[in-house]
Scaffold this motif. Structure first.
Motif: not given
Length: 589
Positions: A178, A228, A231-232, A234-236, A238-239
């Motif tokens: 991240a 973007d 988001t990229r 936060e997606r990581i 979020a794991c």
């Protein structure tokens, strides 16, 4: 970097230390509560009097209240310490920027400095809050919980030997993936702020050219770029939660499965129901502590980039500084001397903005400066109050090298009305008093009459108490120029510099303003940069600049005879005005 930022804690050291103290107390109590709960469960199972239940229950309630009190007090002191720390960081940044010369400002850009004083400060504030609260609580809870888990569960606690390394490895990998996105986003914030700043400042131009849609698209592109990246990242990040839940529920299954088996097979001699309850609680505390540490790691890594950007500003050495010891504290008069002066804006620049300038101006003279765009007129006058330093040669004011003065002393003796006039939010009177904070109402009115501003000010319903909007957007260009000239006159400087500052007023008003200079500040040296020959025609000395050099100098009559550039400019302006030669004098009369 840490040493410099830690110096911003200053008067908030006490609440920061109290936060640490309260957090330690909270962590110790939180580790003790499951132990006593397990004891209570086991004793209830074994059969005890209600009085003993009430006694142990009362102790647990008291501990819970103490834990809550410690947590609440820690939150209060932490908020005070972290917000105070952020206030001091912003204070130090702002004061540092006030010391910057134009060269330093150009290096960072104004939009980047705004981002550093807002977004970056917010990030380090959050990191500081985590450091004195969560970053202390989580490791303590982790250590205490592991110790107590082994005390309560013995061999059953070995489940943590497997789960903790898996969780740690997973969280570190998530944070590592991240981080690049978090780091990249800060420069994009600078571009976003730059887009906003340009759009707001140039709103009239945007609307005049019907470019609203273009500006929306430009802002949208910058905003989408930031979205973007976040988001990229936060997606990581979020794991974190699925990994955490996997470890938590995996540990619960293991403890319940093998713990229940031990309870049944040993009939409670090796482990009992209370210990299993405590093991589940300690397991949750351990894994939650690890998850919080991972979030701290992410936040601190992201904040490290913000801290670096803040320290870049704090560590920046102002390009212009007061001389070391023995600085001159008084400007004798308004004489100006340029001795073989050359200047370029950057050491890497290929071309000099000024080359080989030799100029001598006596106190009280009025000097006009003419020339096309980009020939160095503004650059020349900016060397006088030492907004920049000459690359070669010497600039003297009052017979003294400008580098030998205290900056405040030199600039107090020079008033500049810049090509780009700036007014600030507040009343007209407040803006005028930038020139002289102690000026009386009568002095304000006198200066405004000389600058031909008094009449239009009194036409406003609130007169001198009329509110000026940010940037002076509620007054015309000519009104703004006259207010800035009045502000400069209130300063009663030894040198007055007007950088094309009457371009928005008519020739009659221009002439009246120049007449005011002669009567009100006869001993002040006046430098007037102008596009109209009529504005400088009566000057004691007129400089014609071309290509960063003084191409010609002299009075109007002398230049008409000796300078092709001056003569052609004069004749073109006379022809375009539809007047015969000498028409300007007639118009002014």
């Amino acid at each position: 970097m840490l040493k410099k930022l830690s110096g911003c804690v200053r008067e908030y050291k006490t609440p920061a230390l109290l936060t640490l103290l309260f957090i330690v107390g909270e962590a110790v109590i939180e580790a003790v509560i499951p132990f006593l709960t397990a004891r209570l469960v086991n004793e209830i199972k074994g059969g005890i009097d209600m009085s003993e239940v009430l006694r142990l229950g009362g102790i647990l309630v008291l501990l819970a209240v103490c834990s809550l009190s410690c947590g609440g007090l820690a939150g209060f002191t932490c908020a005070r310490a972290s917000n105070g720390f952020a206030k001091n960081v912003r204070h130090d940044l702002f004061h540092k920027v006030q010391e910057f010369s134009f060269e330093n400002i150009d290096k960072f850009s104004s939009s980047s400095l705004v981002t550093r004083m807002t977004t970056d400060v917010n990030n380090v504030e959050m990191a500081f809050m985590m450091l004195i609260r969560i970053a202390v609580r989580s490791p303590l809870m982790l250590i205490f919980s592991i110790i107590m888990a082994y005390v309560m569960g013995g061999a059953l606690a070995t489940s943590f030997v497997v789960i903790i390394p898996v969780l740690v490895f997973g969280l570190v990998m998530i944070a590592k993936k991240a981080m690049p996105a978090f780091r990249a986003v800060f420069k994009k914030y600078d571009r976003l702020n730059e887009s906003v700043e340009e759009n707001v400042r140039a709103m009239r131009v945007v609307k005049g050219f019907s470019r609203e849609e273009y500006e929306k698209e430009k802002f949208g592109a910058a905003s989408d770029d930031i979205r973007d990246d976040f988001t990229r990242a936060e997606r990581i990040v979020a794991c974190n939660m699925p990994l955490m839940q996997l470890c938590v529920y995996g540990n619960m299954v293991f403890v319940l499965l093998f713990g229940s088996k031990l309870v049944i097979t040993s009939r409670g001699t090796l482990i009992d129901v209370g210990q299993i309850s405590a093991m589940l609680t300690y397991g949750m505390q351990i894994l939650m502590s690890l998850m919080m540490l991972s979030m701290i790691y992410v936040m601190l890594t992201m904040s490290a980039e913000s801290a670096k950007r803040i320290c870049e500003v704090l560590d920046e050495t102002p390009a212009l500084r007061d001389p070391d010891g023995g600085a001159v504290e008084r400007v004798k008069d308004g004489s100006i001397d340029f001795e073989h002066v050359s200047f370029k804006y950057s050491a890497k620049a290929d071309r000099y903005a000024l080359s080989g300038v030799d100029l001598h101006i006596r106190p009280g003279m009025t000097v006009g400066i003419l020339g096309g765009t980009g020939v160095g007129k503004s650059t020349l006058v900016q060397l006088i109050p030492r907004l920049y330093d000459a690359t070669e040669g010497v600039v003297k004011v009052g017979g003294v090298d400008v580098r030998e003065y205290r900056l405040e002393t030199l600039r107090d003796a020079v008033a500049m009305v810049l090509q780009k006039n700036e007014l600030f939010s507040g009343t007209i009177a407040e803006n005028l008093r930038w020139g002289n904070p102690d000026a009386s109402d009568d002095e304000l009115a006198a200066a405004c009459r000389l600058a031909q501003a008094d009449e239009f000010i009194r036409s406003f319903p609130d007169g001198y108490e009329t509110k000026i909007e940010q940037g002076g957007t509620n007054v015309s260009g000519g009104q703004k120029q006259r207010l800035c000239i009045a502000r400069a006159l209130l300063k009663k400087p030894k040198i007055l510099i007007l950088d094309d500052s009457t371009s928005a007023v008519d020739t009659r008003t221009d002439a009246l303003i120049r007449d005011s200079f002669r009567s009100y500040i006869p001993e002040t040296t006046k430098l007037i940069i102008a596009q109209r020959v009529a504005s400088v025609k009566d000057a004691d000395l007129i400089l014609v600049m071309d290509g960063g050099r003084i191409a010609a100098s002299g009075t109007h009559d002398e230049l008409m005879a000796s300078s092709d550039i001056y003569r052609e400019t004069y004749e073109q302006q006379t022809k375009s005005s539809g007047e015969p030669k000498g028409g300007e004098e007639h118009a002014e009369k």
